[in-house]
Motif scaffolding. Structure first.
Motif, PDB file in Angstrom:
ATOM      1  N   ASP A   1       2.143  -8.265 -11.208  1.00  0.00           N
ATOM      2  CA  ASP A   1       3.056  -8.404 -10.117  1.00  0.00           C
ATOM      3  C   ASP A   1       4.576  -8.128 -10.397  1.00  0.00           C
ATOM      4  O   ASP A   1       5.359  -7.713  -9.798  1.00  0.00           O
ATOM      5  CB  ASP A   1       2.918  -9.569  -9.416  1.00  0.00           C
ATOM      6  CG  ASP A   1       1.501  -9.379  -8.563  1.00  0.00           C
ATOM      7  OD1 ASP A   1       1.076  -8.166  -8.635  1.00  0.00           O
ATOM      8  OD2 ASP A   1       0.976 -10.569  -8.168  1.00  0.00           O
ATOM      9  N   GLY A   2       4.842  -8.881 -11.979  1.00  0.00           N
ATOM     10  CA  GLY A   2       6.231  -8.909 -12.300  1.00  0.00           C
ATOM     11  C   GLY A   2       6.621  -7.488 -13.210  1.00  0.00           C
ATOM     12  O   GLY A   2       7.592  -7.630 -13.429  1.00  0.00           O
ATOM     13  N   TRP A   3       5.688  -6.770 -13.076  1.00  0.00           N
ATOM     14  CA  TRP A   3       6.283  -5.736 -14.141  1.00  0.00           C
ATOM     15  C   TRP A   3       7.066  -4.626 -13.335  1.00  0.00           C
ATOM     16  O   TRP A   3       7.096  -4.656 -12.009  1.00  0.00           O
ATOM     17  CB  TRP A   3       4.940  -4.575 -14.439  1.00  0.00           C
ATOM     18  CG  TRP A   3       3.811  -5.299 -15.181  1.00  0.00           C
ATOM     19  CD1 TRP A   3       4.176  -6.389 -16.146  1.00  0.00           C
ATOM     20  CD2 TRP A   3       2.425  -4.695 -15.631  1.00  0.00           C
ATOM     21  NE1 TRP A   3       3.057  -6.730 -16.846  1.00  0.00           N
ATOM     22  CE2 TRP A   3       2.045  -5.880 -16.526  1.00  0.00           C
ATOM     23  CE3 TRP A   3       1.749  -3.737 -15.136  1.00  0.00           C
ATOM     24  CZ2 TRP A   3       0.890  -5.432 -17.078  1.00  0.00           C
ATOM     25  CZ3 TRP A   3       0.535  -3.491 -15.679  1.00  0.00           C
ATOM     26  CH2 TRP A   3       0.037  -4.469 -16.669  1.00  0.00           C
TER      27      TRP A   3
ATOM     28  N   GLY B   1       0.287 -11.645 -14.412  1.00  0.00           N
ATOM     29  CA  GLY B   1       1.768 -11.209 -14.562  1.00  0.00           C
ATOM     30  C   GLY B   1       2.085  -9.802 -14.218  1.00  0.00           C
ATOM     31  O   GLY B   1       3.135  -9.339 -14.105  1.00  0.00           O
TER      32      GLY B   1
END
Length: 271
Positions: free
Chosen positions: A51-53, A49
């Motif tokens: 990559d979505g930070w 996850g």
């Protein structure tokens, strides 16, 4: 994150040959691109996850990677700016600037030196006279811009203290300024001046305060309240260790470090 930590990040990215712009403390597009490229190379260290930070969280994660690479204990790479990450980044910043990590401050005892021969509290009235009479005061200029803690728009010209401690105070202020610099002092709240001379008794007590002789100074009182211990007081944090060391080397006493209350208070008086 503040400008100092962003500069630390940019320096790490530059050392990784991922960033070729100014070390300016501004988290702009070039910094972001370098962060993303660096995190891609360290993708195996990131949780699912990541990559979505947000951009900010990825920048923090990159700093955490930098700390791990330099064997600085930083905790999990989660992109969250907590106390452990903040301390680790300060260690990294020192390493970048000096080539070595700071000495572990909690392994060192509080200094008990008294090079200036300060009196003990019980000796003050006999040695310096009654605090009902105004002591001989000297205004010591401060190398950085002060602001009254209760009126931040007002800047005192200096610190009015007892003449016997003026030279020592001047040395400390110069060393503090040389170590931290004006921007970092402001970031740490060390421009928030809480006063020196004040003819009053101790808050919550009946004896005269050391302020009544102009022998004590309060710093950033709103973040270091009288009854707060090291679990709440800002001046108890690791980033202030050098601050306290510079006072202690001149024999000044922190009530916070010796008694764990009134962390705002430092005095040229032995307990």
């Amino acid at each position: 994150m503040n400008k100092t930590s962003v500069r630390t990040l940019q320096q790490f990215l530059a050392d990784q040959d991922a960033y070729h712009a100014s070390i300016d403390g501004v988290r702009g597009p070039m910094t972001l691109a370098a962060v993303n490229a660096t995190l891609q190379r360290h993708a195996s260290q990131l949780p699912d996850g990541a990559d979505g930070w947000s951009d900010r969280r990825r920048a923090v994660a990159c700093l955490q990677v930098a700390c791990q690479q330099n064997t600085i204990e930083v905790g999990p790479i989660d992109g969250l700016w907590g106390p452990q990450t903040e301390h680790a980044v300060e260690v990294l910043d020192t390493l970048q600037k000096t080539g070595s990590k700071p000495t572990p401050w909690r392994d060192q005892p509080t200094l008990e030196t008294n090079p200036n021969g300060w009196y003990r509290e019980a000796e003050l009235e006999q040695a310096l006279g009654s605090p009902t009479r105004k002591p001989p005061l000297t205004v010591v200029p401060c190398p950085w811009r002060l602001a009254l803690a209760w009126d931040l728009g007002t800047s005192p010209s200096g610190i009015g203290c007892h003449e016997q401690v003026a030279d020592s105070l001047a040395r400390i202020l110069e060393r503090v300024h040389d170590h931290y610099g004006p921007q970092r002092l402001r970031e740490l709240g060390l421009h928030r001046y809480g006063g020196c001379y004040n003819k009053r008794r101790k808050r919550g007590g009946t004896r005269w305060s050391t302020h009544a002789w102009g022998l004590a100074i309060d710093w950033d009182p709103s973040h270091n309240k009288l009854r707060w211990g090291r679990d709440r007081a800002r001046l108890a944090r690791p980033e202030y260790d050098t601050w306290w060391r510079l006072w202690e080397e001149e024999g000044w006493v922190s009530l916070g470090r010796t008694r764990n209350f009134d962390w705002m208070h430092v005095q040229a008086v032995k307990l």
